[in-house]
Write a protein that holds these residues in place. Structure first.
Motif, PDB file in Angstrom:
ATOM      1  N   ASP A  96      21.109  15.271 -17.380  1.00 30.87           N
ATOM      2  CA  ASP A  96      22.494  14.905 -17.071  1.00 30.87           C
ATOM      3  C   ASP A  96      22.534  13.453 -16.588  1.00 30.87           C
ATOM      4  OD1 ASP A  96      25.071  14.572 -16.044  1.00 30.87           O
ATOM      5  OD2 ASP A  96      25.173  16.615 -15.263  1.00 30.87           O
ATOM      6  N   PRO A  97      23.241  12.561 -17.298  1.00 27.31           N
ATOM      7  CA  PRO A  97      23.238  11.132 -16.934  1.00 27.31           C
ATOM      8  C   PRO A  97      23.965  10.833 -15.627  1.00 27.31           C
ATOM      9  CG  PRO A  97      24.794  11.542 -18.715  1.00 27.31           C
ATOM     10  CD  PRO A  97      24.023  12.811 -18.514  1.00 27.31           C
ATOM     11  N   ARG A  98      24.706  11.798 -15.077  1.00 23.80           N
ATOM     12  CA  ARG A  98      25.410  11.556 -13.817  1.00 23.80           C
ATOM     13  C   ARG A  98      24.461  11.455 -12.640  1.00 23.80           C
ATOM     14  NH1 ARG A  98      28.629  16.207 -12.195  1.00 23.80           N
ATOM     15  NH2 ARG A  98      26.755  17.309 -12.902  1.00 23.80           N
ATOM     16  N   LEU A  99      23.249  11.983 -12.770  1.00 25.77           N
ATOM     17  CA  LEU A  99      22.404  12.200 -11.608  1.00 25.77           C
ATOM     18  C   LEU A  99      21.817  10.929 -11.013  1.00 25.77           C
ATOM     19  CD1 LEU A  99      20.494  15.399 -12.821  1.00 25.77           C
ATOM     20  CD2 LEU A  99      22.503  15.280 -11.320  1.00 25.77           C
ATOM     21  N   LEU A 142      28.142   9.684  -3.303  1.00 26.23           N
ATOM     22  CA  LEU A 142      29.498   9.395  -3.771  1.00 26.23           C
ATOM     23  C   LEU A 142      30.152  10.572  -4.492  1.00 26.23           C
ATOM     24  CD1 LEU A 142      29.114   5.714  -5.030  1.00 26.23           C
ATOM     25  CD2 LEU A 142      29.969   6.555  -2.826  1.00 26.23           C
ATOM     26  N   MET A 143      29.419  11.662  -4.657  1.00 27.28           N
ATOM     27  CA  MET A 143      29.973  12.840  -5.321  1.00 27.28           C
ATOM     28  C   MET A 143      30.929  13.563  -4.380  1.00 27.28           C
ATOM     29  SD  MET A 143      27.783  15.908  -7.138  1.00 27.28           S
ATOM     30  CE  MET A 143      26.969  14.754  -8.260  1.00 27.28           C
ATOM     31  N   GLU A 144      32.080  13.975  -4.883  1.00 32.65           N
ATOM     32  CA  GLU A 144      33.021  14.715  -4.058  1.00 32.65           C
ATOM     33  C   GLU A 144      32.481  16.110  -3.760  1.00 32.65           C
ATOM     34  OE1 GLU A 144      36.988  14.768  -5.517  1.00 32.65           O
ATOM     35  OE2 GLU A 144      36.980  12.642  -6.084  1.00 32.65           O
ATOM     36  N   ARG A 145      32.889  16.658  -2.611  1.00 31.60           N
ATOM     37  CA  ARG A 145      32.377  17.967  -2.198  1.00 31.60           C
ATOM     38  C   ARG A 145      32.723  19.057  -3.205  1.00 31.60           C
ATOM     39  NH1 ARG A 145      33.793  19.821   3.602  1.00 31.60           N
ATOM     40  NH2 ARG A 145      32.245  21.390   2.974  1.00 31.60           N
ATOM     41  N   SER A 146      33.826  18.878  -3.932  1.00 31.71           N
ATOM     42  CA  SER A 146      34.242  19.895  -4.906  1.00 31.71           C
ATOM     43  C   SER A 146      33.498  19.789  -6.231  1.00 31.71           C
ATOM     44  CB  SER A 146      35.749  19.780  -5.170  1.00 31.71           C
ATOM     45  OG  SER A 146      36.062  18.485  -5.689  1.00 31.71           O
ATOM     46  N   GLU A 147      32.699  18.748  -6.414  1.00 30.27           N
ATOM     47  CA  GLU A 147      31.965  18.560  -7.666  1.00 30.27           C
ATOM     48  C   GLU A 147      30.689  19.394  -7.682  1.00 30.27           C
ATOM     49  OE1 GLU A 147      31.933  14.622  -9.709  1.00 30.27           O
ATOM     50  OE2 GLU A 147      32.526  13.910  -7.718  1.00 30.27           O
ATOM     51  N   PHE A 148      30.115  19.492  -8.891  1.00 30.04           N
ATOM     52  CA  PHE A 148      28.886  20.260  -9.075  1.00 30.04           C
ATOM     53  C   PHE A 148      27.743  19.335  -9.464  1.00 30.04           C
ATOM     54  CE2 PHE A 148      32.165  23.438  -9.673  1.00 30.04           C
ATOM     55  CZ  PHE A 148      31.647  24.541  -9.007  1.00 30.04           C
TER      56      PHE A 148
END
Length: 411
Positions: A96-99, A142-148
């Motif tokens: 996953d490139p988001r990581l 920077l990831m929101e708490r609601s994100e996975f």
């Protein structure tokens, strides 16, 4: 069928169903919210407890008619006892490139230390930001708490989409939508590493061109129809055709262009088989649907001229005509019951099909045409836009091409 049996496969949509692969909805559906449901391809937020009750009723209906039910999650847990399978499934998540490198490494350590049952849960239900307390790196901060950190797989419910059997080989799909890509990694691991599928050969694999199992219909022994459009591309149809024709699993593949929207995503959302010579079909597309025949000649793929689907299919099947049973009694009813998966039936045997009970008009028309309908509830299961066929991957049917013998090609 016991665990030593190797006679997997199917050569039709209506041969007596012996073994089926299902996925009981679980924690992954509880991850759906109004905020993420669209990205995860659900039109509503299902009541998970009721969806599980409905799915249990579906599974019991199959068992009551002599069908062995395999659950994908159970097989996956057992598959993850293999180190090769663990590496494969963990590695797929880490692409996953988001990581970013820092979060990726902390996630790797977290997953590698998990018991197979816990790992299976996370890979299916996802891993929320707030659940992963060992997360590190800028991406995590920077990831929101609601994100996975790992997205859930609510569409795993629809096991037909990620794999389909053609003859005695399994085609693991190459799913087009990003929200569904990891379903095929999980399914491929089961077929490659679980002892029940030892020796099974592939007909397709996820790294190939886009192909989705809901587009593949086994019209008759030797005849495969494939919906063609955004989900399953022409290149995917060509690749599948070369694979199955070259292996002698079929002599004709029909490419069937399907205009796609939320109500007509795959070929099996507008047309499914209920007898050896009969389909239930959305009347709006019955006269518009076209088909193009693909055959091998001297190693080259021959592409025929487009023609009316019903005519081209009947000719390929060697029958005078393909009978059609319409969804609903009038245009309004037909459109409503099309949305409610009226065409997405699962045949257990010729003239015996499972359908959602809510599609009363379509079910009545099926029965008038001599089809016995096994009605199941589906008010919550249908929120992902899929019916009994979408929710089931037959892995063993009686082969019509072998006069109904419970064997596969070459057995």
């Amino acid at each position: 069928m016991d665990e030593t049996t190797t006679a997997w496969g199917a050569d039709s949509e209506v041969g007596r169903l012996r073994t089926v692969l299902l996925h009981r909805p679980g924690a992954e559906l509880k991850r759906l919210t109004p905020r993420n449901s669209d990205a995860l391809l659900f039109d509503g937020i299902p009541w998970v407890g009721r969806a599980q009750e409905e799915h249990d009723a579906f599974a019991q209906t199959l068992r009551d008619h002599g069908v062995e039910v395999l659950y994908l999650k159970d097989l996956f847990v057992e598959t993850l006892e293999s180190e090769d399978a663990r590496r494969r499934c963990i590695g797929d998540v880490l692409t996953d490139p988001r990581l970013g490198d820092t979060l990726r490494e902390s996630l790797r350590r977290h997953l590698e230390g998990m018991h197979p049952e816990d790992l299976a849960h996370v890979l299916i239900a996802g891993l929320a930001h707030e659940e992963f307390t060992d997360g590190r790196g800028l991406g995590y901060v920077l990831m929101e708490r609601s994100e996975f950190v790992i997205d859930p797989l609510p569409n795993l419910l629809f096991t037909r989409d990620s794999s389909v059997w053609v003859g005695d080989r399994v085609a693991v799909s190459s799913l087009a939508m990003p929200a569904r890509r990891r379903e095929t990694s999980l399914t491929a691991a089961v077929y490659a590493h679980h002892r029940r599928f030892a020796g099974v050969r592939p007909a397709y694999s996820p790294e190939l061109e886009r192909l989705e199992g809901g587009d593949v219909l086994l019209l008759a022994p030797g005849v495969v129809a494939v919906g063609t459009g955004e989900r399953t591309t022409p290149a995917g149809v060509e690749r599948l055709a070369r694979n199955v024709l070259g292996a002698g699993l079929a002599d004709t593949v029909l490419a069937v262009p399907v205009a796609q929207d939320r109500a007509t995503m795959h070929l099996d959302t507008v047309c499914t088989m209920v007898d050896v010579d009969a389909v239930v079909m959305y009347p709006k597309v019955a006269d518009e649907l076209r088909a193009i025949s693909l055959r091998l000649a001297d190693g080259e793929l021959e592409v025929g001229e487009p023609g009316p689907f019903l005519e081209v299919a009947a000719e390929a099947m060697g029958i005078e005509r393909l009978r059609t049973i319409d969804t609903g009694l009038d245009p309004v009813t037909a459109e409503r019951e099309q949305w409610d998966d009226g065409n997405n039936t699962l045949a257990i045997a010729p003239r015996l099909a499972v359908a959602y009970e809510r599609n009363s008009e379509t079910n009545a028309r099926l029965e008038e045409a001599g089809i016995d309908v096994l009605r199941i509830p589906g008010s919550e299961l249908g929120t992902g836009r899929g019916g009994p066929r979408c929710m089931s991957c037959p892995v063993a049917r009686d082969f019509l091409g072998n006069a109904g013998k419970k064997t596969c090609y070459g057995k």
